[in-house]
Design a protein around this motif. Structure first.
Motif: not given
Length: 300
Positions: A50, A81, A89, A94
């Motif tokens: 990420d 994402y 992540y 999230h």
């Protein structure tokens, strides 16, 4: 004026550091330090995480808009994402990116994290080195734009301070700052914060010190906070400001949140050096960046 070439170089170094750092997780118990001392690399491929995914979103927005458009940046984070949520992540991210993707305003989403204090994690810092390189000719603008980029996901002042520190370090790296002056110069540009206080402490530590001992004083990301991550990473970048491979080896030696500390260091150092001096096996092992990145520094 912006420095597209330096921003792309920082992006490549960030991705390399991220992927290199990620290889040091999930090793058999008791073997990590021995492998680092003996410099035993994991076989490729080395996927990035990420850290790189979000840095790519930030670079894309700079390329499209020339500055940090926060609404566009939030939308780009959420889009990236949704397209690939399996990039390690953090748990809170999230929630943040799903909510933004569902149409909630980024300010409301980030402002309610951690009981309304906002996240003070290292996510805003890990992705920002290309921004510092992009605006390297104007340090005041580096500070302002780094702060704007941070609050889209991290509402806490310490997270913004961490982002400012890394962006300023990358800008100074491009500008040719002497290694021994980097940490103090960065500390002087960071808003009053615990990040700034630890940077001032880091400025008093000899660059010849063992990174493991420095990590014991400053932290190395084990708490996944900007305070615990950024001062150590900036010190490590200063330690080998003209040698990217040595900078990454030194940074990884202390353990902790290795992909993030190495991503930060990779972005700061490569903004100055590019990928010069990297062994071919690193370049072939690291997951490549999207093709559009190569075109960014070709634009007028």
């Amino acid at each position: 004026m912006v420095n597209r070439a330096a921003a792309v170089a920082a992006m490549r170094g960030l991705a390399l550091g991220d992927a290199f750092g990620e290889t040091w997780f999930f090793r058999p118990a008791g073997t990590l330090e021995e492998a680092l001392v003996e410099r035993r690399l994991k076989d490729g491929p080395w996927p990035w995480t990420d850290d790189t995914a979000m840095a790519l979103s930030l670079l894309r927005i700079l390329d499209r808009h020339g500055h940090v458009d926060r609404d566009a940046l939030a939308a780009e984070f959420a889009r990236a994402y949704a397209a690939d949520p399996y990039r390690c992540y953090g748990a809170s991210m999230h929630d943040v990116l799903r909510a933004i993707g569902d149409g909630e305003g980024w300010a409301a989403v980030t402002g309610r994290q951690f009981d309304g204090m906002g996240s003070w994690g290292n996510g805003a810092a890990m992705r920002v080195a290309p921004l510092g390189a992009w605006f390297c000719d104007d340090l005041d603008l580096v500070v302002a734009e780094a702060s704007r980029s941070a609050v889209v996901t991290h509402a806490h002042a310490e997270a913004a301070a961490g982002a400012v520190a890394v962006a300023v370090a990358a800008a100074l790296s491009v500008r040719g700052v002497a290694a021994g002056d980097l940490v103090e110069a960065v500390a002087g540009r960071v808003p009053d914060s615990e990040v700034a206080a630890r940077l001032r402490r880091a400025a008093g530590i000899a660059l010849s010190a063992d990174p493991r001992h420095v990590a014991a004083m400053l932290g190395c990301g084990r708490q996944i906070s900007a305070v615990d991550t950024v001062p150590y990473a900036v010190w490590c970048a200063a330690r080998h400001l003209d040698d990217l491979p040595e900078a990454l080896w030194a940074t990884a030696m202390a353990g902790g949140d290795v992909d993030t500390t190495c991503a930060i260091v990779g972005g700061i150092v490569a903004a100055r050096t590019g990928l010069t001096g990297l062994p071919d096996e690193w370049l072939t092992a690291c997951e490549p960046l999207p093709a559009w990145v190569a075109a960014v520094d070709d634009r007028p």
